[in-house]
Scaffold this active site. Structure first.
Site, mmCIF file in Angstrom:
data_model
loop_
_atom_site.group_PDB
_atom_site.id
_atom_site.type_symbol
_atom_site.label_atom_id
_atom_site.label_comp_id
_atom_site.label_asym_id
_atom_site.label_seq_id
_atom_site.Cartn_x
_atom_site.Cartn_y
_atom_site.Cartn_z
ATOM 1 N N SER A 27 0.789 -1.225 0.000
ATOM 2 C CA SER A 27 0.000 0.000 0.000
ATOM 3 C C SER A 27 0.821 1.275 0.000
ATOM 4 O O SER A 27 0.303 2.346 -0.259
ATOM 5 C CB SER A 27 -0.937 0.006 1.202
ATOM 6 O OG SER A 27 -0.197 -0.083 2.400
ATOM 7 N N HIS B 196 -5.252 -4.155 -2.079
ATOM 8 C CA HIS B 196 -5.011 -3.152 -3.125
ATOM 9 C C HIS B 196 -4.922 -3.772 -4.515
ATOM 10 O O HIS B 196 -4.685 -3.056 -5.493
ATOM 11 C CB HIS B 196 -3.720 -2.379 -2.835
ATOM 12 C CG HIS B 196 -3.838 -1.498 -1.627
ATOM 13 N ND1 HIS B 196 -4.326 -0.211 -1.679
ATOM 14 C CD2 HIS B 196 -3.578 -1.747 -0.314
ATOM 15 C CE1 HIS B 196 -4.331 0.315 -0.461
ATOM 16 N NE2 HIS B 196 -3.880 -0.604 0.389
ATOM 17 N N LYS C 27 -11.851 -0.402 -1.047
ATOM 18 C CA LYS C 27 -11.021 0.167 -2.118
ATOM 19 C C LYS C 27 -11.761 -0.027 -3.455
ATOM 20 O O LYS C 27 -12.646 0.757 -3.764
ATOM 21 C CB LYS C 27 -9.641 -0.442 -2.044
ATOM 22 C CG LYS C 27 -9.072 -0.218 -0.613
ATOM 23 C CD LYS C 27 -7.698 -0.668 -0.396
ATOM 24 C CE LYS C 27 -7.325 -0.734 1.087
ATOM 25 N NZ LYS C 27 -7.539 0.479 1.868
HETATM 26 C C1 LIG Z 1 -2.910 -4.167 2.810
HETATM 27 C C2 LIG Z 1 -4.096 -3.714 3.598
HETATM 28 N N1 LIG Z 1 -4.800 -4.619 4.293
HETATM 29 C C3 LIG Z 1 -5.875 -4.260 5.017
HETATM 30 C C4 LIG Z 1 -6.289 -2.956 5.075
HETATM 31 C C5 LIG Z 1 -7.473 -2.580 5.928
HETATM 32 O O1 LIG Z 1 -8.579 -2.355 5.146
HETATM 33 P P1 LIG Z 1 -9.776 -1.425 5.631
HETATM 34 O O2 LIG Z 1 -9.317 -0.022 5.523
HETATM 35 O O3 LIG Z 1 -10.847 -1.757 4.659
HETATM 36 O O4 LIG Z 1 -10.110 -1.798 7.021
HETATM 37 C C6 LIG Z 1 -5.606 -1.982 4.350
HETATM 38 C C7 LIG Z 1 -6.065 -0.579 4.382
HETATM 39 O O5 LIG Z 1 -5.540 0.311 3.815
HETATM 40 C C8 LIG Z 1 -4.473 -2.366 3.594
HETATM 41 O O6 LIG Z 1 -3.766 -1.468 2.914
#
Ligand SMILES: Cc1ncc(COP(=O)(O)O)c(C=O)c1O
Length: 438
Positions: free
Chosen positions: A185, A213, A244
């Protein structure tokens, strides 16, 4: 105040950041006009700081279904599925996600963060081993603290280091779970999944991939990196988010492992929190249908990503290693990155400022995310602006690329819209991929 004393260093750093004239961590949108445009400080602003990869936040069908779901089933479930029951929508979404991924089972969670917390902390216990990439998302790290398994970190995206660490555990009893991400990310790089699969097989470990992502972004059907790399059979658990590409909120895990459903009674972040409300379930089901049936959004997203990434690279910026929708411009110096960020937002471009300690190698950088709903004008405006500011700051050479075709953004008005009604037409029109600005 004593209870907050432990945050005094953090508070001092934050104050220093704010004194530089900007507060990148509390940006307020006066309005959101479309999935790629908003109003900040009264100025029409192009959004490059979201994760709206498919541009679906204003999708008319998803919005209508969401409203209808509220009318039919109310605003919330007011409890967890274990204690307070499931609605049909929860089960439908789980079936559709399992079908999309070609897996037998799916569990839906209230956020992507909780999906990781739940799955990782539950799958491995005190007699097992959790093996995570050093650059893992906070939710993976937090899951490692919630669970009881000993944690081993391997060097980011390094299959040899992964193999070395698993070799040390070869004769130690307990299951081993490796966790990697599809697209990372921060820098937008992808995991070397084929090599990880070789290592996993050699050591008889399980593999989980967080496609937060990469869902809707990579792979012929948009299932993510494992699909693109042709290794889905070897990925035991896929975790993802609705926040996302699917433009809502929530998370999921799919798997074909025998006995999966017992996790519903073992995973605390699933059991002890309220389930997703009907409106969210309805819009997520709709967005998943769009993801499946409109591959042209993925094609457009890829073209947009390449245009933006190559534009910045050609201008002389140091960018992340791959042309994915997450595009990082590495600046290293916190003060320079902060000043750069402020100039961009003042001039109508919103992106994310990424600072240590949240960044890989403690670097400072500007993180953008590209959407299928950006058009060429948005992207060229962003490249031109960043190039101009980069030159002014002496960060990139002074060469003169040809921007003669680029129209100034925003074309409409740099002023705060006089009344909400004045931007309503833009709000209605924007849902189409690549739709022009008002
Ligand atoms: C790699 C990754 N996993 C999990 C999440 C968590 O997702 P959420 O924001 O939908 O709770 C994110 C959030 O940016 C992320 O980048």
């Amino acid at each position: 105040m004593a209870i907050l004393d432990k945050f005094s260093t953090l508070a001092a750093r934050y104050d220093a950041l704010k004194q530089s004239g900007s507060d990148p961590f509390s940006v307020k949108f006066d309005d959101i006009i479309s999935s790629v445009e908003g109003v900040v400080n009264g100025k029409r602003t192009v959004l490059f700081g979201t994760n709206n990869y498919l541009g679906l936040t204003f999708d008319p069908v998803a919005m209508e279904r969401s409203i209808e779901a509220i009318r039919q089933h109310g605003t919330g479930t007011t409890g967890s599925r274990i204690a307070n029951g499931s609605y049909k929508g929860h089960e439908q979404l789980e079936r559709e996600l399992a079908d999309f991924y070609g897996r037998k089972h799916c569990m839906v969670f209230s956020t992507g963060y909780q999906a990781n917390l739940a799955m990782i902390s539950t799958l491995v216990g005190k007699d097992d081993h959790l093996i995570i990439d050093a650059d893992s998302h906070a939710s993976i790290y937090d899951a490692s603290r919630l669970g009881h398994a000993p944690v081993v970190r391997f060097r980011h995206n390094n299959p040899d280091d992964l193999a070395k660490r698993l070799a040390r555990l070869k004769d130690v009893p307990g299951e081993k779970l490796i966790v990697a991400e599809g697209i990372y990310s921060m820098l937008g790089d992808t995991a070397p999944l084929k090599e990880f699969v070789d290592v996993k097989r050699e050591f008889g470990a399980y593999l989980m991939v967080d496609e937060a992502h990469s869902m809707g972004v990579l792979g012929q059907r948009g299932r993510g990196l494992a699909e693109r790399e042709g290794v889905e059979e070897d990925v035991d658990f896929v975790v993802g988010t609705f926040s996302k590409s699917l433009a809502s909120v929530g998370g999921f895990c799919v798997s074909s492992i025998e006995g999966f459903d017992i996790l519903r009674l073992a995973a605390r972040p699933y059991m002890f929190t309220a389930s997703l409300p009907p409106s969210i379930i309805a819009s997520t089901i709709s967005a998943l249908e769009t993801l499946r049936h409109e591959p042209q959004r993925r094609t457009k997203l890829r073209a947009n990503s390449r245009r933006f990434y190559n534009g910045l690279k050609d201008a002389g910026f140091t960018v992340g290693p791959e042309a994915n929708p997450i595009v990082a411009v590495i600046l290293n110096d916190v003060a320079v990155a902060t000043a750069f960020w402020k100039r961009l937002i003042d001039e109508g471009m919103y992106l994310n400022l990424a600072l240590p300690p949240a960044t890989p190698n403690s670097s400072a950088f500007l993180r953008s995310s590209v959407s299928a709903a950006h058009n060429d004008e948005h992207i060229d405006f962003a490249i031109e602006l960043m190039t101009r500011v980069g030159r002014e700051f002496g960060l990139i050479p002074d060469a003169e690329p040809d921007y003669s075709n680029v129209t100034q953004f925003p074309r409409v008005s740099a002023e705060r819209p006089a009344a909400r009604a004045s931007i309503a037409p833009a709000r209605r029109r924007e849902a189409d991929v690549g739709a022009g600005m008002a």
